[in-house]
Design a protein around this motif. Structure first.
Motif, mmCIF file in Angstrom:
data_model
loop_
_atom_site.group_PDB
_atom_site.id
_atom_site.type_symbol
_atom_site.label_atom_id
_atom_site.label_comp_id
_atom_site.label_asym_id
_atom_site.label_seq_id
_atom_site.Cartn_x
_atom_site.Cartn_y
_atom_site.Cartn_z
ATOM 1 N N MET A 1 1.877 73.970 -32.464
ATOM 2 C CA MET A 1 2.544 72.893 -33.159
ATOM 3 C C MET A 1 3.326 73.473 -34.342
ATOM 4 O O MET A 1 2.871 74.400 -34.983
ATOM 5 C CB MET A 1 1.536 71.876 -33.672
ATOM 6 N N PHE A 39 10.454 72.388 -30.863
ATOM 7 C CA PHE A 39 9.521 71.277 -30.688
ATOM 8 C C PHE A 39 9.335 70.953 -29.209
ATOM 9 O O PHE A 39 10.274 71.033 -28.428
ATOM 10 C CB PHE A 39 10.047 70.024 -31.414
ATOM 11 N N THR A 43 5.495 65.723 -27.340
ATOM 12 C CA THR A 43 4.664 65.619 -28.538
ATOM 13 C C THR A 43 5.316 64.650 -29.520
ATOM 14 O O THR A 43 6.498 64.327 -29.416
ATOM 15 C CB THR A 43 4.516 66.993 -29.212
ATOM 16 N N LYS A 45 6.683 63.802 -33.246
ATOM 17 C CA LYS A 45 7.224 64.448 -34.429
ATOM 18 C C LYS A 45 7.176 63.427 -35.549
ATOM 19 O O LYS A 45 7.639 62.293 -35.393
ATOM 20 C CB LYS A 45 8.684 64.890 -34.232
ATOM 21 N N LYS A 59 9.091 60.764 -30.454
ATOM 22 C CA LYS A 59 8.954 61.895 -29.540
ATOM 23 C C LYS A 59 10.281 62.630 -29.400
ATOM 24 O O LYS A 59 10.322 63.754 -28.925
ATOM 25 C CB LYS A 59 8.442 61.424 -28.177
ATOM 26 N N VAL A 61 12.898 64.440 -31.309
ATOM 27 C CA VAL A 61 13.124 65.074 -32.609
ATOM 28 C C VAL A 61 14.548 64.881 -33.117
ATOM 29 O O VAL A 61 14.785 64.848 -34.310
ATOM 30 C CB VAL A 61 12.733 66.578 -32.564
ATOM 31 N N GLU A 73 4.850 68.510 -35.939
ATOM 32 C CA GLU A 73 4.636 68.120 -34.555
ATOM 33 C C GLU A 73 3.138 67.924 -34.348
ATOM 34 O O GLU A 73 2.336 68.743 -34.778
ATOM 35 C CB GLU A 73 5.160 69.245 -33.658
#
Length: 164
Positions: A1, A39, A43, A45, A59, A61, A73
């Protein structure tokens, strides 16, 4: 991350878009647009202020513009999470800020009291308020006064009962 901290505006050297686009750089010198590929796709952000208050979560970015903020993240968001000023990122976890929640509740209750008091005050000022409504007006004014004097930093807040 990944975590990138404290973005600020800058003007890149030898970039034909300089002056036409907004460029951001993290405290450790990473360009925002170039760093976005670091990123993950699935995941979360989160964008947050220097005190950790979360101001955005996505999700995607590319949907963030972290001027003066940091971005981290994370795998998932906690149950009940929303971007409402009451959630913070402590560097590892997203946690609820109980003090902000209590302050928001106090502001809501005071706003509610203000509305009732305003209607009753106009009747009182015009000399057309009934005896029952005068009693209600006094109860709402007293209620608002107690709310304003509450210590919302206390661990166990005793909210006053709302007048009827």
């Amino acid at each position: 991350m990944i975590t990138l901290k404290n973005f600020s505006k800058y003007t890149p050297i030898n970039n034909p878009m300089a002056g036409m686009a907004l460029f951001l750089v993290s405290a450790d010198g990473q360009d925002w647009y170039e760093s976005q590929r670091q990123f993950g796709l699935n995941t979360w952000k989160i964008e947050y202020e220097s005190d950790g208050t979360i101001v955005a979560a996505t999700k995607d970015v590319s949907g963030l513009a972290p001027i003066g903020h940091s971005v981290s993240e994370i795998e998932s968001l906690p149950e009940g999470f929303s971007v409402n000023g009451a959630w913070r990122f402590d560097g590892e976890n997203i946690v609820q800020d109980a003090g902000k929640i209590a302050k928001r509740e106090m502001q809501y209750r005071i706003s509610e009291a203000d509305k009732v008091i305003a209607v009753l005050s106009s009747e009182r000022d015009a000399g057309i308020i009934s005896d029952d409504d005068l009693v209600r007006w006094k109860a709402w004014v007293a209620y608002r006064k107690v709310l304003r004097e509450l210590d919302v930093t206390a661990a166990d807040i005793k909210w006053p009962a709302k007048p009827e």
